[in-house]
Design an enzyme around this catalytic site. Structure first.
Site, short mmCIF file in Angstrom:
data_model
loop_
_atom_site.label_atom_id
_atom_site.label_comp_id
_atom_site.label_asym_id
_atom_site.label_seq_id
_atom_site.Cartn_x
_atom_site.Cartn_y
_atom_site.Cartn_z
N GLU A 1 -6.49 -10.93 -0.84
CA GLU A 1 -6.67 -10.36 0.69
C GLU A 1 -8.46 -10.60 0.29
O GLU A 1 -8.84 -9.65 0.40
CB GLU A 1 -6.59 -9.38 0.79
CG GLU A 1 -5.07 -9.05 0.88
CD GLU A 1 -4.67 -7.44 1.95
OE1 GLU A 1 -5.41 -7.66 2.90
OE2 GLU A 1 -3.17 -7.57 1.90
N GLU B 1 1.44 -1.85 0.13
CA GLU B 1 -0.09 -0.27 -0.13
C GLU B 1 0.90 1.18 -0.27
O GLU B 1 0.68 1.85 0.15
CB GLU B 1 -1.23 0.22 1.11
CG GLU B 1 -2.01 -1.41 1.13
CD GLU B 1 -2.62 -1.03 2.32
OE1 GLU B 1 -2.84 -0.47 3.23
OE2 GLU B 1 -3.00 -2.22 2.75
#
Ligand code: G3I
Length: 351
Positions: free
Chosen positions: A263, A158
């Protein structure tokens, strides 16, 4: 448990008709099919060390369904490196051991994430070379500790904002925009075999973020910076558009890198109501989102299928409930670890 699984799997396997034809003898024993039996690519979940230790049902499902596991939190910097001169391998090692005993692959998550920085590091006072040494040391110590035991790493997690700019993390502040490339180089130096991934969320709704990641890959290739794969987190919801999902897969696959749906979960309560009725309509919408992702992933070239990982196992374990303090039912198993109807539909897709 066997019975609820039995009921839909018998149907999906066509075992009922078989029973009719052989009605003179005892019905055959239930033929149970798990995700890993039908998936032709690694199929996984993230797991918690506490649940693996204390919950027998959770342990059972984790051990029988998957060919790949990810630590949901245990390999992050904050829990793994609590003091400058001390690593705490206990939880992560326990998960790696669980996987090893069952021949399950481990995916490493994650070497660097702005949301999991230990306090000692946030407060660290040092010049640029000292920060660089600290970053390199963390990456290489962890990669070496798990060398030969972890097949792949989310090296950086991220690093981009939704608008495609680089997130102004501690690392960027201390080490400049090119810290990302050096993280990948340090990881490769420590282990020549392990696969190196860049992992991020929101690429299905933030085209500028997706483009920034594609640009990063192109830049890495041009400069010979090692990168093997992209992690598409896919924390999506019942309203996520098919076109956005397909576009993301198509663009990411065009890089030629391995892809990891890293995820996956499908929220049924994206507006964040305190409570939500898990209606048949929501279940149907959720199942079609899951089916699309499984089908699209299945259609990728085998060499690019790194795996498909859900973010934990049962609805009781989802981060969406604890993080947003709301009800949600985003996973393939219910609160009692019974496979939901969507599970049976995915078994059919995978076959
Ligand atoms: O383990 C401690 C416990 O000792 C302590 O008593 C308790 C008090 O709050 O906290 C426990 O740690 C929590 C941890 O989950 C384990 O349950 C942290 O507070 C909590 O912040 C942490 O949340 C995790 C979050 O990342 C932040 O690390 C979620 O479980 C996890 O699902 C989530 O995962 C992230 C991925 O790594 C990256 N992509 C997004 C995804 C969802 O946010």
């Amino acid at each position: 448990m066997i019975f609820s699984r039995f009921s839909f799997l018998l149907l999906s396997l066509g075992a009922l008709s078989l029973n009719c034809k052989t009605s003179t003898s005892q019905p055959p024993p239930p033929q149970v099919v798990y995700l890993k039996d039908v998936a032709k690519f690694p199929i996984g979940a993230s797991v918690s060390p506490t649940l693996l230790k204390n919950n027998a049902l959770y342990r059972q499902v984790a051990g029988r369904e998957y060919t790949s596991l990810t630590c949901e939190n245990a390999m992050k910097m904050r829990p793994l490196h609590p003091e400058a001169t001390r690593y705490d391998w206990t939880d992560a090692d326990a998960i790696v051991q669980f996987a090893k005993e069952r021949g399950i692959r481990m995916h490493g998550h994650t070497l660097l994430w702005h949301q999991s920085v230990p306090d000692w590091m946030t407060n660290f006072q040092g010049d640029t070379p000292a920060w660089e040494a600290l970053l390199k040391d963390h990456i290489q110590t962890v990669v070496r500790h798990y060398q030969g035991q972890v097949a792949s790493w989310d090296v950086v997690n991220e690093a981009f904002n939704d608008d495609g700019t680089l997130r102004n993390s501690l690392w960027r502040q201390k080490l400049g925009d090119d810290y990302l490339a050096r993280c990948f180089q340090y990881a490769r130096e420590a282990d020549q075999q392990v696969l190196l991934f860049y992992n991020d969320y929101g690429q299905e709704y933030a085209p500028k973020k997706m483009q920034a990641i594609l640009d990063l890959v192109a830049d890495f290739k041009k400069r010979n910076i090692p990168i093997d794969g992209l992690g598409l987190q896919l924390h999506i919801n019942v309203n996520t558009s098919d076109a956005n999902i397909q576009n993301l897969f198509q663009k990411a696959a065009a890089t030629g890198l391995k892809l990891h749906v890293s995820e996956l979960d499908v929220s049924v309560n994206p507006k964040g109501e305190a409570t939500v009725m898990y209606t048949d309509e929501l279940k149907e919408k959720q199942a079609t989102r899951y089916e699309l992702i499984f089908k699209t992933f299945k259609a990728l070239p085998a060499a690019q299928q790194h795996g498909l990982t859900t973010w934990n196992i049962g609805d009781a374990d989802t981060w969406l409930r604890s993080f947003y303090k709301r009800q949600d039912f985003p996973l393939l198993f219910d609160d009692q670890y019974q496979p939901k109807a969507v599970y049976g539909r995915l078994v059919k897709v995978l076959k």
